[in-house]
Design a protein around this motif. Structure first.
Motif, PDB file in Angstrom:
ATOM      1  N   TRP A  26      36.261   8.003  -8.549  1.00 37.20           N
ATOM      2  CA  TRP A  26      37.624   7.535  -8.742  1.00 37.20           C
ATOM      3  C   TRP A  26      38.448   8.407  -9.681  1.00 37.20           C
ATOM      4  CZ3 TRP A  26      36.763   6.642 -13.776  1.00 37.20           C
ATOM      5  CH2 TRP A  26      35.562   6.039 -14.176  1.00 37.20           C
ATOM      6  N   THR A  27      37.856   9.437 -10.300  1.00 35.80           N
ATOM      7  CA  THR A  27      38.653  10.341 -11.130  1.00 35.80           C
ATOM      8  C   THR A  27      39.600  11.186 -10.280  1.00 35.80           C
ATOM      9  OG1 THR A  27      36.900  12.024 -11.112  1.00 35.80           O
ATOM     10  CG2 THR A  27      36.897  10.449 -12.943  1.00 35.80           C
ATOM     11  N   SER A  28      39.235  11.428  -9.036  1.00 32.15           N
ATOM     12  CA  SER A  28      40.106  12.207  -8.147  1.00 32.15           C
ATOM     13  C   SER A  28      40.723  11.342  -7.056  1.00 32.15           C
ATOM     14  CB  SER A  28      39.323  13.357  -7.513  1.00 32.15           C
ATOM     15  OG  SER A  28      38.222  12.872  -6.769  1.00 32.15           O
ATOM     16  N   ALA A  29      40.671  10.023  -7.241  1.00 28.00           N
ATOM     17  CA  ALA A  29      41.193   9.092  -6.229  1.00 28.00           C
ATOM     18  C   ALA A  29      42.577   8.587  -6.609  1.00 28.00           C
ATOM     19  CB  ALA A  29      40.234   7.912  -6.063  1.00 28.00           C
ATOM     20  N   VAL A  30      43.296   8.104  -5.600  1.00 26.36           N
ATOM     21  CA  VAL A  30      44.593   7.446  -5.790  1.00 26.36           C
ATOM     22  C   VAL A  30      44.513   6.074  -5.121  1.00 26.36           C
ATOM     23  CG1 VAL A  30      47.070   7.532  -5.328  1.00 26.36           C
ATOM     24  CG2 VAL A  30      45.821   9.652  -5.867  1.00 26.36           C
ATOM     25  N   VAL A  31      44.986   5.054  -5.844  1.00 24.24           N
ATOM     26  CA  VAL A  31      44.924   3.672  -5.362  1.00 24.24           C
ATOM     27  C   VAL A  31      46.314   3.235  -4.918  1.00 24.24           C
ATOM     28  CG1 VAL A  31      44.272   1.299  -5.951  1.00 24.24           C
ATOM     29  CG2 VAL A  31      43.063   3.225  -7.015  1.00 24.24           C
ATOM     30  N   TYR A  32      46.370   2.473  -3.839  1.00 23.20           N
ATOM     31  CA  TYR A  32      47.638   1.948  -3.305  1.00 23.20           C
ATOM     32  C   TYR A  32      47.574   0.431  -3.333  1.00 23.20           C
ATOM     33  CZ  TYR A  32      51.646   1.542  -0.073  1.00 23.20           C
ATOM     34  OH  TYR A  32      52.857   1.250   0.516  1.00 23.20           O
ATOM     35  N   GLN A  33      48.537  -0.198  -3.990  1.00 22.55           N
ATOM     36  CA  GLN A  33      48.562  -1.656  -4.046  1.00 22.55           C
ATOM     37  C   GLN A  33      49.371  -2.232  -2.903  1.00 22.55           C
ATOM     38  OE1 GLN A  33      50.370  -3.499  -7.504  1.00 22.55           O
ATOM     39  NE2 GLN A  33      49.941  -5.565  -6.760  1.00 22.55           N
ATOM     40  N   VAL A  34      48.751  -3.163  -2.178  1.00 19.74           N
ATOM     41  CA  VAL A  34      49.429  -3.917  -1.123  1.00 19.74           C
ATOM     42  C   VAL A  34      49.679  -5.332  -1.623  1.00 19.74           C
ATOM     43  CG1 VAL A  34      49.152  -4.961   1.151  1.00 19.74           C
ATOM     44  CG2 VAL A  34      48.531  -2.564   0.798  1.00 19.74           C
ATOM     45  N   TYR A  35      50.949  -5.742  -1.590  1.00 21.28           N
ATOM     46  CA  TYR A  35      51.338  -7.112  -1.890  1.00 21.28           C
ATOM     47  C   TYR A  35      51.572  -7.786  -0.540  1.00 21.28           C
ATOM     48  CZ  TYR A  35      53.690 -10.906  -4.418  1.00 21.28           C
ATOM     49  OH  TYR A  35      54.031 -12.127  -4.965  1.00 21.28           O
ATOM     50  N   PRO A  36      50.590  -8.516  -0.031  1.00 19.38           N
ATOM     51  CA  PRO A  36      50.573  -8.883   1.393  1.00 19.38           C
ATOM     52  C   PRO A  36      51.802  -9.633   1.893  1.00 19.38           C
ATOM     53  CG  PRO A  36      48.424  -9.252   0.429  1.00 19.38           C
ATOM     54  CD  PRO A  36      49.347  -8.936  -0.706  1.00 19.38           C
ATOM     55  N   ARG A  37      52.379 -10.497   1.086  1.00 20.78           N
ATOM     56  CA  ARG A  37      53.542 -11.263   1.553  1.00 20.78           C
ATOM     57  C   ARG A  37      54.685 -10.365   1.992  1.00 20.78           C
ATOM     58  NH1 ARG A  37      53.790 -16.659   0.432  1.00 20.78           N
ATOM     59  NH2 ARG A  37      56.065 -16.642   0.607  1.00 20.78           N
ATOM     60  N   SER A  38      54.748  -9.165   1.421  1.00 24.95           N
ATOM     61  CA  SER A  38      55.909  -8.313   1.625  1.00 24.95           C
ATOM     62  C   SER A  38      55.599  -6.988   2.305  1.00 24.95           C
ATOM     63  CB  SER A  38      56.576  -8.033   0.269  1.00 24.95           C
ATOM     64  OG  SER A  38      56.968  -9.236  -0.356  1.00 24.95           O
ATOM     65  N   PHE A  39      54.375  -6.818   2.801  1.00 19.65           N
ATOM     66  CA  PHE A  39      54.013  -5.513   3.361  1.00 19.65           C
ATOM     67  C   PHE A  39      54.395  -5.408   4.836  1.00 19.65           C
ATOM     68  CE2 PHE A  39      50.964  -2.243   4.851  1.00 19.65           C
ATOM     69  CZ  PHE A  39      51.348  -1.225   4.001  1.00 19.65           C
ATOM     70  N   ALA A  40      53.838  -6.257   5.670  1.00 16.52           N
ATOM     71  CA  ALA A  40      54.157  -6.213   7.106  1.00 16.52           C
ATOM     72  C   ALA A  40      53.755  -7.537   7.738  1.00 16.52           C
ATOM     73  CB  ALA A  40      53.434  -5.054   7.786  1.00 16.52           C
ATOM     74  N   ASP A  41      54.656  -8.090   8.538  1.00 16.30           N
ATOM     75  CA  ASP A  41      54.449  -9.389   9.195  1.00 16.30           C
ATOM     76  C   ASP A  41      54.175  -9.170  10.674  1.00 16.30           C
ATOM     77  OD1 ASP A  41      54.559 -12.013  10.111  1.00 16.30           O
ATOM     78  OD2 ASP A  41      56.755 -12.062  10.109  1.00 16.30           O
ATOM     79  N   SER A  42      53.021  -9.631  11.143  1.00 16.45           N
ATOM     80  CA  SER A  42      52.643  -9.394  12.542  1.00 16.45           C
ATOM     81  C   SER A  42      53.029 -10.521  13.484  1.00 16.45           C
ATOM     82  CB  SER A  42      51.123  -9.181  12.632  1.00 16.45           C
ATOM     83  OG  SER A  42      50.422 -10.390  12.363  1.00 16.45           O
ATOM     84  N   ASP A  43      53.348 -11.715  12.951  1.00 16.29           N
ATOM     85  CA  ASP A  43      53.545 -12.859  13.850  1.00 16.29           C
ATOM     86  C   ASP A  43      54.946 -13.466  13.788  1.00 16.29           C
ATOM     87  OD1 ASP A  43      53.491 -14.127  11.409  1.00 16.29           O
ATOM     88  OD2 ASP A  43      51.605 -15.200  11.758  1.00 16.29           O
ATOM     89  N   GLY A  61      43.815  10.429 -15.446  1.00 13.92           N
ATOM     90  CA  GLY A  61      43.647   9.016 -15.133  1.00 13.92           C
ATOM     91  C   GLY A  61      43.748   8.817 -13.634  1.00 13.92           C
ATOM     92  N   THR A  62      43.567   7.583 -13.207  1.00 10.44           N
ATOM     93  CA  THR A  62      43.654   7.241 -11.789  1.00 10.44           C
ATOM     94  C   THR A  62      45.037   6.679 -11.480  1.00 10.44           C
ATOM     95  OG1 THR A  62      41.284   6.784 -11.641  1.00 10.44           O
ATOM     96  CG2 THR A  62      42.697   5.793  -9.960  1.00 10.44           C
ATOM     97  N   PRO A  63      45.832   7.345 -10.631  1.00 12.24           N
ATOM     98  CA  PRO A  63      47.176   6.850 -10.319  1.00 12.24           C
ATOM     99  C   PRO A  63      47.138   5.668  -9.352  1.00 12.24           C
ATOM    100  CG  PRO A  63      46.971   9.228  -9.910  1.00 12.24           C
ATOM    101  CD  PRO A  63      45.591   8.660 -10.040  1.00 12.24           C
ATOM    102  N   TYR A  64      48.087   4.759  -9.550  1.00 10.61           N
ATOM    103  CA  TYR A  64      48.279   3.607  -8.671  1.00 10.61           C
ATOM    104  C   TYR A  64      49.687   3.689  -8.091  1.00 10.61           C
ATOM    105  CZ  TYR A  64      44.003   1.483 -10.433  1.00 10.61           C
ATOM    106  OH  TYR A  64      42.687   1.234 -10.738  1.00 10.61           O
ATOM    107  N   VAL A  65      49.776   3.608  -6.776  1.00  9.91           N
ATOM    108  CA  VAL A  65      51.060   3.599  -6.073  1.00  9.91           C
ATOM    109  C   VAL A  65      51.292   2.174  -5.578  1.00  9.91           C
ATOM    110  CG1 VAL A  65      52.391   4.538  -4.150  1.00  9.91           C
ATOM    111  CG2 VAL A  65      50.728   6.000  -5.351  1.00  9.91           C
ATOM    112  N   TYR A  66      52.411   1.594  -5.954  1.00  6.04           N
ATOM    113  CA  TYR A  66      52.740   0.254  -5.470  1.00  6.04           C
ATOM    114  C   TYR A  66      53.570   0.369  -4.201  1.00  6.04           C
ATOM    115  CZ  TYR A  66      54.675  -4.412  -5.116  1.00  6.04           C
ATOM    116  OH  TYR A  66      55.034  -5.643  -4.642  1.00  6.04           O
ATOM    117  N   GLN A  67      53.309  -0.500  -3.240  1.00  6.55           N
ATOM    118  CA  GLN A  67      53.945  -0.397  -1.927  1.00  6.55           C
ATOM    119  C   GLN A  67      55.454  -0.186  -2.029  1.00  6.55           C
ATOM    120  OE1 GLN A  67      52.621  -4.217  -0.332  1.00  6.55           O
ATOM    121  NE2 GLN A  67      54.680  -5.052  -0.566  1.00  6.55           N
ATOM    122  N   GLY A  68      55.939   0.794  -1.286  1.00 10.22           N
ATOM    123  CA  GLY A  68      57.358   1.138  -1.296  1.00 10.22           C
ATOM    124  C   GLY A  68      57.718   2.158  -2.344  1.00 10.22           C
TER     125      GLY A  68
END
Length: 574
Positions: free
Chosen positions: A16-33, A380-387
């Motif tokens: 995880w020292t060379s990884a990047v994390v992406y946060q998904v906030y499910p209510r607002s990411f994508a609606d399939s139905d 450090g390990t970067p975190y990208v929040y959706q959008g």
């Protein structure tokens, strides 16, 4: 868990020292139905966006069964998926598709509290004699007071979501503790039955294939059993209970036990990160010291509190860049030899960084990419929040009636009732409210931004007609493609993941600059975080260096100096 960072090399360092994390906030990411709420199948359908971006890990905000008093952070069943998001079969399919794309998936672990509709709490409140009574914090009224009287609460602690942290249960005549919403009673971690029930649940998810946990407010789980009053804050006569529940020594014992019980002897490359309000760098060194076997990294809040005014987060003040450099630089130094940093601007609780610390008008693209550059190339390990990878901005809420967040609604109600100017209250909510992070992801220019075919649970930002993923994919200068290049640098250059850090120009009010070094390789990051041109002096040797990343055209580097246009960021290597 991690190896000692001082000994880490590109071949032995934790993944995880060379990884990047992406946060998904499910209510607002994508609606399939088409019901207006994002869901698991919507996430699965958009996974190629994340693969294209190049991230390594998806952190999934809560999708458990929940009454949704706090948008899923109030859990009524830890081993069930909320019907709004889908089914366990949908989750398993998502997990399989994540793994098929070479990514990992981390669940949100919310165990400081449950929902008041969780069977554990239903049992606990049913009777003073129920075996689960001691699974939560119950206390009788304060001596000399009748239950329900003003001031009868067992302590004077205030809730993070406004008002007292205690609520009376009429049936038993006692109060239960909730550091957050009234529907989020706190678990009693002093009870070993509680802890082992949590560990059983965690093992269940690991057996299902998940790759770790982001642990919500995990440093609050150890409370002083005496529950003393806190110093009065002057807000409604409430007191600050944080010294009695924030990062108490017992939390280390709990996390070490968790590591033994949940991860000990289990094969796999897991990620554990603890969200820790109020944590200091001294405490973070303990939590993330690999020898102690607690956590891989923590989320700290120091840098995202620097623009809070005298009245708190909803009384924002302009950021002084020198304060930001002092804060982030302090954490870089403190965790440079022992421990590890998590790097973030945004998450589901923070306003959009391009609106907060950048310029979301004239220099929208430039400031979004400059801020990204500065953050991602720290150690450090970067975190990208959706959008965030699109440069999404705060929303233009016309009034509180357009907001949905319980924290904002509670604050508005109590502040106005106490006589605050409604316009000033709304100004603070517009700038700092959590709904800013929760407007739907802007996929395209169609109605509701391609998020849903129905009516979204929270209105889409009107700027989606030009600010959207589809418009950025094929634009080499887009915010999205700049993020792709930053992520590639972390993957390709060991100096980004493991290099030493040295802050430069510490007293400059507009330019953020630092060096990274590893095994003879040097990286210089220099960025103008403001709207006026800046010229700064640099080591003359950098004039012949290679430009590995720039966000505003050709770099203007001369021997001994660099001329920076508004919101220009450069990355040089030699």
């Amino acid at each position: 868990m991690a190896l000692e960072q001082a000994e880490a090399t590109p071949t032995t360092a934790p993944w995880w020292t060379s990884a990047v994390v992406y946060q998904v906030y499910p209510r607002s990411f994508a609606d399939s139905d088409g019901d207006g709420v994002g869901d698991l199948n919507g996430i699965t359908a958009r996974l190629d966006h994340l693969r294209r971006l190049g991230v390594d890990v998806i952190w999934l905000s809560p999708v458990y069964a929940s009454p949704q008093a706090d948008n899923g952070y109030d859990i009524s069943d830890y081993q069930a998926i909320d019907p709004a998001f889908g089914t366990l079969e949908d989750f398993d399919r998502l997990l399989a598709e994540v793994h098929a794309r070479g990514m990992k998936l981390v669940m949100d672990l919310v165990v400081n509290h449950t929902s008041d509709e969780h069977p554990w709490f239903v049992r606990s409140r049913s009777s003073k004699d129920d075996p689960k009574r001691d699974w939560y914090w119950w206390r009788p009224p304060r001596d000399g007071f009748e239950a329900g009287q003003p001031g009868a609460e067992p302590t004077n602690w205030g809730s993070f979501f406004s008002g007292p942290a205690w609520t009376l249960d009429e049936a038993t005549g006692e109060y239960y503790l909730h550091l957050f919403d009234v529907k989020q009673p706190d678990l009693n971690w002093e009870n070993p039955e509680v802890r082992h029930a949590v560990y059983d649940m965690m093992r269940w998810w690991l057996d299902r294939g998940v790759d770790g946990f982001r642990m919500d407010v995990i440093n609050l789980i150890s409370k002083d059993p005496d529950l003393p009053d806190g110093a009065t804050t002057g807000v409604g006569g409430l007191g600050d209970g944080f010294p009695h529940f924030g990062t108490r020594p017992g939390v280390h014992d709990f996390l070490q036990e968790m590591h033994r019980e949940v991860f000990g002897g289990r094969p796999g490359e897991y990620l554990t990160v603890g969200e820790m309000p109020g944590v200091t760098w001294e405490q973070a060194r303990l939590f993330t010291d690999p020898a102690r076997r607690e956590l891989d990294m923590v989320f700290q809040f120091e840098h995202v509190s620097l623009d809070h005014g005298p009245g708190g987060k909803f009384d924002p003040k302009p950021l002084d860049l020198r304060d930001l450099k002092a804060s982030l630089g302090r954490w870089q130094t403190a965790l440079g030899e022992v421990g590890w940093n998590s790097l973030y601007w945004n998450n589901h609780d923070q306003p959009r960084v391009v609106s907060r610390f950048g310029d979301d008008d004239r220099y929208w693209r430039e400031s979004a990419t400059a801020l990204a550059t500065v953050l991602h190339l720290h150690r450090g390990t970067p975190y990208v929040y959706q959008g965030e990878e699109l440069g999404m901005t705060n929303a233009p809420f016309a009034g509180v009636h357009e907001m949905r967040d319980v924290e904002s609604l509670n604050h508005h109600r109590l502040a106005v009732a106490a006589g605050a100017d409604p316009d000033e209250v709304l100004r603070g909510l517009r700038a700092m409210g959590r709904d800013n992070a929760r407007t739907p992801v802007q996929w395209d220019a169609s109605p509701h931004a391609g998020f849903t075919t129905g009516e979204p649970w929270l209105a889409v930002n009107p700027n989606h007609t030009w600010l959207n993923a589809e418009a950025q994919y094929d634009d080499p200068d887009s915010v999205f493609n700049h993020y792709r290049r930053l992520i590639r640098l972390r993957h390709d250059l060991p100096v980004v993941a493991l290099g030493d850090f040295r802050m430069l120009l510490v007293d400059h009010p507009h330019v953020y600059a630092y060096e990274r070094t590893l095994d003879g390789t040097r990286l210089l990051v220099v960025a103008n975080l403001g709207g006026t041109p800046q010229t700064v002096g640099i080591d003359r040797g950098w004039s012949a260096a290679d430009v590995v990343l720039a966000n505003v055209g050709a770099a203007l580097v001369s021997p001994g100096r660099v001329d920076l246009r508004p919101w220009e960021a450069l990355v040089l290597t030699r």
